[in-house]
Design a protein around this motif. Sequence first.
Motif, short mmCIF file in Angstrom:
data_model
loop_
_atom_site.label_atom_id
_atom_site.label_comp_id
_atom_site.label_asym_id
_atom_site.label_seq_id
_atom_site.Cartn_x
_atom_site.Cartn_y
_atom_site.Cartn_z
N PHE A 68 45.71 52.98 41.67
CA PHE A 68 46.27 52.45 40.44
C PHE A 68 45.21 51.57 39.79
N LYS A 69 45.42 51.19 38.54
CA LYS A 69 44.41 50.44 37.82
C LYS A 69 44.99 49.17 37.21
N ILE A 70 44.09 48.21 37.01
CA ILE A 70 44.42 47.01 36.25
C ILE A 70 43.84 47.19 34.87
N THR A 71 44.57 46.77 33.86
CA THR A 71 44.14 47.01 32.50
C THR A 71 42.84 46.28 32.18
N GLU A 72 42.25 46.61 31.07
CA GLU A 72 40.99 46.03 30.62
C GLU A 72 41.07 44.51 30.48
N ILE A 73 40.02 43.83 30.93
CA ILE A 73 39.97 42.38 30.90
C ILE A 73 38.72 41.96 30.15
N GLY A 74 38.85 41.05 29.19
CA GLY A 74 37.70 40.54 28.46
C GLY A 74 37.06 39.38 29.20
N ILE B 218 46.20 40.11 39.88
CA ILE B 218 46.01 39.45 38.58
C ILE B 218 45.44 38.05 38.79
N GLU B 219 45.99 37.32 39.76
CA GLU B 219 45.49 35.97 40.05
C GLU B 219 44.04 36.01 40.50
N TRP B 220 43.71 37.00 41.34
CA TRP B 220 42.34 37.14 41.85
C TRP B 220 41.36 37.45 40.73
N ILE B 221 41.67 38.45 39.92
CA ILE B 221 40.76 38.86 38.86
C ILE B 221 40.59 37.75 37.83
N ILE C 93 37.07 33.53 35.44
CA ILE C 93 36.73 32.14 35.16
C ILE C 93 35.39 31.77 35.81
N TYR C 94 35.19 32.22 37.06
CA TYR C 94 33.93 31.95 37.76
C TYR C 94 32.73 32.53 37.01
N ILE C 95 32.84 33.79 36.58
CA ILE C 95 31.72 34.45 35.90
C ILE C 95 31.45 33.78 34.56
N GLU C 96 32.50 33.41 33.83
CA GLU C 96 32.30 32.74 32.55
C GLU C 96 31.61 31.39 32.73
N VAL D 252 27.01 40.87 22.53
CA VAL D 252 25.88 40.18 23.16
C VAL D 252 26.36 39.26 24.27
N THR D 253 27.47 38.58 24.06
CA THR D 253 27.96 37.61 25.05
C THR D 253 29.35 37.95 25.56
N VAL D 254 29.83 39.14 25.33
CA VAL D 254 31.19 39.53 25.76
C VAL D 254 31.13 40.87 26.48
N SER D 255 31.88 40.98 27.57
CA SER D 255 31.96 42.22 28.33
C SER D 255 33.42 42.58 28.56
N LYS D 256 33.64 43.84 28.89
CA LYS D 256 34.98 44.30 29.26
C LYS D 256 34.93 44.77 30.71
N LEU D 257 35.91 44.36 31.47
CA LEU D 257 35.97 44.69 32.89
C LEU D 257 37.21 45.52 33.17
N TYR D 258 37.01 46.66 33.82
CA TYR D 258 38.12 47.52 34.24
C TYR D 258 38.14 47.52 35.77
#
Length: 307
Positions: free
Chosen positions: A4-10, A124-127, A132-135, A96-102
Motif C-alpha cells: 500500500f502507499k502513503i500519499t504525496e508529502i511536500g 503518518i507520525e513517522w513520516i 520535520i528532521y529533513i527540513e 529549488v527548495t521544495v521536494s515531493k516524497l512518495y
Amino acid sequence: MSSFKITEIGIIAPKNIVMEKLLDKAEILSRLPAGIVKPRDPAYDTVEVRVGRALFSLHDVFRVRVEKEGNDTIMYIMESSRSKIKIRFLVEEAGVTVSKLYVGVESEGINVARIASRISSILIEWIDSVRIYIEEEARRARPRAVAPARRSPAPRRPAQPTAPQAREEPVATVSSAGPSRASPPKPASEAQLSPEEIAEGSRRLSDPLFEAEVLVKGRVVLADRMLLTKVADVIDRLGALEEFDPSKTYLVKITTSKAEASILIEGGRIRGALLSEGDRRVEGLEALAAIQRMLPGEAFITVISLG
C-alpha cells in the motif's frame, strides 16, 4: 507480495538533501514512534520490531539494509526468518527548495494492505517526524549571507526617476489563466454551515478510518509555501486551482513551525477543522479561530483531493 502507499508529502528541502538524509538509517528509524523499533546495535543493522494494535500484532527481529536506486529512490529492506518488508521512498524535485516524497510499503509474509488502516497512524507520525528532521537539516545547510567587502564609493550618477515599487501581495490569490477563461467556482466560507455540522466534520479528521481513506485515495493537487493573512486565503487558493471541483472532498493541511492544522472541505464548503499545537488539540470552530490567531504568517500548504 502485499503493498500500500502513503500519499504525496511536500518537504521544504532540496532533493539532494532529502536523498542524503534518507540514507541515514539510524536517524530515520529512530524517528519511529517510541517503542516500535528497538535497535540491537548503534547502526540499526538489526532491530526488534514490536507493534500491538487491535486485531493485529507484530513482534520479530529484522536485519535492515538501505539501498539507493537511481537518482530518486531509497529502499529500506527489512528481513526476518518469517517475513520481508520493503519501504520505498521516491523523491521528486518540485522546485529549488521544495521536494515531493512518495512512500510505499511492500511485504512478503505479512499482508500490510489488509492492516493498512490499523498501522496508518504509526506511519503518518513517522513520516511527519522524518519531514520535520529533513527540513531542519536543510535550513542548517543553507549558506549564510556574507557581507560584501567594502569598496570605494563610486562616482554619483545623476538621479533617474524610478517606477513606483509594486506592493507585495500574499501569494494566496491566483489569477485566472486569461480573459477568455471563466473563473473557477470558489469554496464557500464556513459560515454557511451550522456549528453542529462543523463539529461533525471535525471529528472525521481525527478518525483513523478517515486517515486510512486519505492514505488509500488521497492525491496531492497542491504542495506549496505561501503567506497567509487569514483562513480565507487557503480557500481562495483552492478555488483558483484549475481542476477544483466543488463536488469533491478536499483535505487542506497547514503546517507552521509551531502547529499543524487540517481543514476538511466538502461541497465547496469548510466542513471541519482540527489544530494540533504541541499537546494542545482543538476541533471545529475553536480550531478555525485558533488558526486565524496564528496569522498572518508563512506556512506550507498541502491540498489533497479525495475524489
